[in-house]
Motif scaffolding. Structure first.
Motif, PDB file in Angstrom:
ATOM      1  N   GLN A  22       0.830  -1.206   0.000  1.00 24.86           N
ATOM      2  CA  GLN A  22       0.000   0.000   0.000  1.00 24.86           C
ATOM      3  C   GLN A  22       0.865   1.257   0.000  1.00 24.86           C
ATOM      4  O   GLN A  22       0.584   2.209  -0.731  1.00 24.86           O
ATOM      5  CB  GLN A  22      -0.902   0.011   1.233  1.00 24.86           C
ATOM      6  CG  GLN A  22      -2.007  -1.026   1.217  1.00 24.86           C
ATOM      7  CD  GLN A  22      -2.764  -1.021   2.530  1.00 24.86           C
ATOM      8  OE1 GLN A  22      -2.709  -1.937   3.324  1.00 24.86           O
ATOM      9  NE2 GLN A  22      -3.476   0.054   2.772  1.00 24.86           N
ATOM     10  N   ARG A  23       1.907   1.285   0.827  1.00 23.60           N
ATOM     11  CA  ARG A  23       2.759   2.471   0.887  1.00 23.60           C
ATOM     12  C   ARG A  23       3.499   2.675  -0.429  1.00 23.60           C
ATOM     13  O   ARG A  23       3.694   3.808  -0.871  1.00 23.60           O
ATOM     14  CB  ARG A  23       3.762   2.346   2.044  1.00 23.60           C
ATOM     15  CG  ARG A  23       3.096   2.332   3.410  1.00 23.60           C
ATOM     16  CD  ARG A  23       4.032   2.828   4.505  1.00 23.60           C
ATOM     17  NE  ARG A  23       5.219   2.014   4.666  1.00 23.60           N
ATOM     18  CZ  ARG A  23       5.294   0.918   5.410  1.00 23.60           C
ATOM     19  NH1 ARG A  23       4.216   0.490   6.063  1.00 23.60           N
ATOM     20  NH2 ARG A  23       6.420   0.250   5.530  1.00 23.60           N
ATOM     21  N   LEU A  24       3.901   1.575  -1.066  1.00 22.72           N
ATOM     22  CA  LEU A  24       4.578   1.670  -2.361  1.00 22.72           C
ATOM     23  C   LEU A  24       3.645   2.286  -3.402  1.00 22.72           C
ATOM     24  O   LEU A  24       4.055   3.153  -4.183  1.00 22.72           O
ATOM     25  CB  LEU A  24       5.030   0.280  -2.814  1.00 22.72           C
ATOM     26  CG  LEU A  24       5.553   0.165  -4.245  1.00 22.72           C
ATOM     27  CD1 LEU A  24       6.784   1.030  -4.451  1.00 22.72           C
ATOM     28  CD2 LEU A  24       5.868  -1.294  -4.581  1.00 22.72           C
ATOM     29  N   ALA A  25       2.399   1.856  -3.419  1.00 17.74           N
ATOM     30  CA  ALA A  25       1.446   2.371  -4.410  1.00 17.74           C
ATOM     31  C   ALA A  25       1.107   3.837  -4.142  1.00 17.74           C
ATOM     32  O   ALA A  25       0.986   4.637  -5.072  1.00 17.74           O
ATOM     33  CB  ALA A  25       0.178   1.525  -4.398  1.00 17.74           C
ATOM     34  N   ALA A  26       0.947   4.191  -2.857  1.00 15.94           N
ATOM     35  CA  ALA A  26       0.520   5.552  -2.512  1.00 15.94           C
ATOM     36  C   ALA A  26       1.634   6.574  -2.652  1.00 15.94           C
ATOM     37  O   ALA A  26       1.396   7.716  -3.043  1.00 15.94           O
ATOM     38  CB  ALA A  26      -0.034   5.563  -1.086  1.00 15.94           C
ATOM     39  N   ALA A 116       4.717 -10.754  -9.157  1.00 20.85           N
ATOM     40  CA  ALA A 116       5.857 -10.219  -9.910  1.00 20.85           C
ATOM     41  C   ALA A 116       7.184 -10.676  -9.295  1.00 20.85           C
ATOM     42  O   ALA A 116       8.133  -9.908  -9.215  1.00 20.85           O
ATOM     43  CB  ALA A 116       5.799  -8.701  -9.985  1.00 20.85           C
ATOM     44  N   GLY A 117       7.231 -11.924  -8.869  1.00 20.06           N
ATOM     45  CA  GLY A 117       8.470 -12.468  -8.326  1.00 20.06           C
ATOM     46  C   GLY A 117       8.772 -12.070  -6.900  1.00 20.06           C
ATOM     47  O   GLY A 117       9.829 -12.415  -6.362  1.00 20.06           O
ATOM     48  N   ARG A 118       7.853 -11.332  -6.263  1.00 22.74           N
ATOM     49  CA  ARG A 118       8.054 -10.918  -4.871  1.00 22.74           C
ATOM     50  C   ARG A 118       6.977 -11.527  -3.987  1.00 22.74           C
ATOM     51  O   ARG A 118       5.835 -11.659  -4.390  1.00 22.74           O
ATOM     52  CB  ARG A 118       8.046  -9.385  -4.754  1.00 22.74           C
ATOM     53  CG  ARG A 118       9.257  -8.780  -5.409  1.00 22.74           C
ATOM     54  CD  ARG A 118       9.273  -7.279  -5.348  1.00 22.74           C
ATOM     55  NE  ARG A 118      10.527  -6.801  -5.914  1.00 22.74           N
ATOM     56  CZ  ARG A 118      10.759  -6.674  -7.208  1.00 22.74           C
ATOM     57  NH1 ARG A 118       9.817  -6.973  -8.077  1.00 22.74           N
ATOM     58  NH2 ARG A 118      11.933  -6.263  -7.635  1.00 22.74           N
ATOM     59  N   VAL A 119       7.365 -11.860  -2.772  1.00 26.70           N
ATOM     60  CA  VAL A 119       6.443 -12.485  -1.834  1.00 26.70           C
ATOM     61  C   VAL A 119       5.783 -11.405  -0.979  1.00 26.70           C
ATOM     62  O   VAL A 119       6.463 -10.568  -0.392  1.00 26.70           O
ATOM     63  CB  VAL A 119       7.183 -13.498  -0.933  1.00 26.70           C
ATOM     64  CG1 VAL A 119       6.229 -14.093   0.091  1.00 26.70           C
ATOM     65  CG2 VAL A 119       7.812 -14.603  -1.777  1.00 26.70           C
ATOM     66  N   VAL A 120       4.465 -11.436  -0.946  1.00 24.57           N
ATOM     67  CA  VAL A 120       3.695 -10.522  -0.107  1.00 24.57           C
ATOM     68  C   VAL A 120       3.043 -11.352   0.993  1.00 24.57           C
ATOM     69  O   VAL A 120       2.358 -12.344   0.714  1.00 24.57           O
ATOM     70  CB  VAL A 120       2.616  -9.773  -0.912  1.00 24.57           C
ATOM     71  CG1 VAL A 120       1.814  -8.841  -0.011  1.00 24.57           C
ATOM     72  CG2 VAL A 120       3.252  -8.989  -2.057  1.00 24.57           C
ATOM     73  N   ARG A 195      -5.022  -9.562 -10.301  1.00 23.70           N
ATOM     74  CA  ARG A 195      -3.600  -9.925 -10.339  1.00 23.70           C
ATOM     75  C   ARG A 195      -2.831  -9.088 -11.360  1.00 23.70           C
ATOM     76  O   ARG A 195      -1.714  -8.657 -11.087  1.00 23.70           O
ATOM     77  CB  ARG A 195      -3.440 -11.425 -10.638  1.00 23.70           C
ATOM     78  CG  ARG A 195      -1.990 -11.834 -10.912  1.00 23.70           C
ATOM     79  CD  ARG A 195      -1.774 -13.324 -10.932  1.00 23.70           C
ATOM     80  NE  ARG A 195      -1.615 -13.861  -9.593  1.00 23.70           N
ATOM     81  CZ  ARG A 195      -0.502 -13.806  -8.887  1.00 23.70           C
ATOM     82  NH1 ARG A 195       0.560 -13.171  -9.359  1.00 23.70           N
ATOM     83  NH2 ARG A 195      -0.418 -14.339  -7.688  1.00 23.70           N
ATOM     84  N   ALA A 196      -3.393  -8.860 -12.528  1.00 23.19           N
ATOM     85  CA  ALA A 196      -2.665  -8.130 -13.568  1.00 23.19           C
ATOM     86  C   ALA A 196      -2.268  -6.740 -13.081  1.00 23.19           C
ATOM     87  O   ALA A 196      -1.135  -6.291 -13.292  1.00 23.19           O
ATOM     88  CB  ALA A 196      -3.504  -8.037 -14.840  1.00 23.19           C
ATOM     89  N   LEU A 201       1.976  -3.095 -10.654  1.00 25.91           N
ATOM     90  CA  LEU A 201       2.434  -2.259  -9.546  1.00 25.91           C
ATOM     91  C   LEU A 201       3.808  -2.697  -9.041  1.00 25.91           C
ATOM     92  O   LEU A 201       4.700  -1.865  -8.826  1.00 25.91           O
ATOM     93  CB  LEU A 201       1.429  -2.321  -8.396  1.00 25.91           C
ATOM     94  CG  LEU A 201       1.869  -1.680  -7.074  1.00 25.91           C
ATOM     95  CD1 LEU A 201       2.070  -0.176  -7.252  1.00 25.91           C
ATOM     96  CD2 LEU A 201       0.853  -1.964  -5.984  1.00 25.91           C
ATOM     97  N   LEU A 202       4.011  -3.982  -8.876  1.00 25.12           N
ATOM     98  CA  LEU A 202       5.254  -4.491  -8.303  1.00 25.12           C
ATOM     99  C   LEU A 202       6.284  -4.881  -9.351  1.00 25.12           C
ATOM    100  O   LEU A 202       7.449  -5.088  -9.012  1.00 25.12           O
ATOM    101  CB  LEU A 202       4.970  -5.701  -7.410  1.00 25.12           C
ATOM    102  CG  LEU A 202       4.193  -5.409  -6.135  1.00 25.12           C
ATOM    103  CD1 LEU A 202       3.998  -6.680  -5.337  1.00 25.12           C
ATOM    104  CD2 LEU A 202       4.911  -4.372  -5.285  1.00 25.12           C
ATOM    105  N   GLY A 203       5.874  -4.984 -10.596  1.00 26.07           N
ATOM    106  CA  GLY A 203       6.810  -5.476 -11.604  1.00 26.07           C
ATOM    107  C   GLY A 203       7.071  -4.527 -12.739  1.00 26.07           C
ATOM    108  O   GLY A 203       7.593  -4.920 -13.784  1.00 26.07           O
ATOM    109  N   ALA A 204       6.728  -3.249 -12.561  1.00 25.20           N
ATOM    110  CA  ALA A 204       6.920  -2.287 -13.648  1.00 25.20           C
ATOM    111  C   ALA A 204       8.378  -2.141 -14.019  1.00 25.20           C
ATOM    112  O   ALA A 204       8.734  -1.987 -15.184  1.00 25.20           O
ATOM    113  CB  ALA A 204       6.337  -0.928 -13.246  1.00 25.20           C
ATOM    114  N   ASP A 205       9.266  -2.184 -13.035  1.00 30.78           N
ATOM    115  CA  ASP A 205      10.696  -2.066 -13.295  1.00 30.78           C
ATOM    116  C   ASP A 205      11.345  -3.427 -13.100  1.00 30.78           C
ATOM    117  O   ASP A 205      11.436  -3.926 -11.981  1.00 30.78           O
ATOM    118  CB  ASP A 205      11.325  -1.058 -12.325  1.00 30.78           C
ATOM    119  CG  ASP A 205      12.814  -0.846 -12.590  1.00 30.78           C
ATOM    120  OD1 ASP A 205      13.361  -1.543 -13.467  1.00 30.78           O
ATOM    121  OD2 ASP A 205      13.409   0.006 -11.922  1.00 30.78           O
ATOM    122  N   PRO A 206      11.777  -4.100 -14.176  1.00 33.78           N
ATOM    123  CA  PRO A 206      12.345  -5.438 -14.050  1.00 33.78           C
ATOM    124  C   PRO A 206      13.575  -5.492 -13.161  1.00 33.78           C
ATOM    125  O   PRO A 206      13.949  -6.544 -12.671  1.00 33.78           O
ATOM    126  CB  PRO A 206      12.682  -5.826 -15.502  1.00 33.78           C
ATOM    127  CG  PRO A 206      12.781  -4.537 -16.238  1.00 33.78           C
ATOM    128  CD  PRO A 206      11.815  -3.611 -15.566  1.00 33.78           C
TER     129      PRO A 206
END
Length: 220
Positions: A22-26, A116-120, A195-196, A201-206
């Motif tokens: 949430q903090r990353l998105a905001a 996106a390869g990250r665990v939440v 999911r998309a 959100l989490l995978g925009a920058d590879p």
């Protein structure tokens, strides 16, 4: 004169909590600053009382037991509970809500979701199950004990996707709501990102890096 800003790439960790998503998105830049220069958090008495509210809700349903949680996993961090009297008022307010008469299917349900390869990771306050004979559906509810009505629907989006994939059901069979305990108001944001959208959100920058602007210095 003001010195020129510089940009520092901050690596996004491979594991995040739902609150960090949430903090990353905001506020990506603010979140990057937190990662680059982590600061110790002072004790939060109100958060501890929020944790006690969550534990009280669980203990209210005798068929359910409180799981053993690590301190960092305890719910209630968003709480604005002033004192013991305020905590009692919240408990009384919960008794007036529709959920006081319903038994949850799960409480403080832990989840682990890969996006996106990250665990939440996180915990869902309550899950309610409905079986009409032809179809099983679920409702996720997050208790909000603060005074402001500013909860981020992204939190419910993460919870909804995590529960759907954990149960092996389509996301469409899972609804999600915030219960603002103080007023009894139930808010069901719709539509919620799937999911998309969370992958974007989490995978925009590879590279997994967050560009972060900071001042190199300042002078007069």
């Amino acid at each position: 004169l003001r010195a020129r800003d510089r940009v520092t790439d901050v690596v996004l960790p491979p594991s995040l909590t739902a609150s960090e998503v949430q903090r990353l998105a905001a506020d990506p830049d603010g979140f990057a600053r937190e990662l680059a220069r982590p600061m110790p958090r002072p004790p939060q008495p109100a958060a501890r009382r929020g944790t006690r509210f969550h534990a009280w809700v669980e203990s209210r349903f005798e068929a359910l037991t409180l799981p053993l949680l690590e301190p960092d996993d305890l719910p209630g961090g968003d709480a604005e509970i002033a004192d013991e009297q305020d905590l009692q008022a919240l408990e009384d307010a919960f008794e007036r809500t529709e959920y006081a008469q319903r038994t949850p299917y799960r409480v403080e349900a832990p989840f682990q979701l890969t996006i996106a390869g990250r665990v939440v990771r996180g915990r869902i306050d309550a899950v309610y199950r409905h079986d009409d004979g032809d179809r099983v559906t679920y409702e996720i509810v997050d208790w909000k004990t603060g005074r402001s009505r500013t909860a981020d629907p992204l939190q419910l989006a993460v919870y909804r996707l995590a529960w759907a994939e954990q149960q092996g059901v389509p996301p469409e069979s899972v609804t999600a709501a915030f219960l603002y305990v103080r007023t009894g108001e139930v808010v069901r944001p719709d539509p919620l990102p799937g999911r998309a959208a969370l992958e974007r959100l989490l995978g925009a920058d590879p590279s997994g890096e967050i560009p972060h602007s900071e001042e190199a210095g300042a002078g007069r």
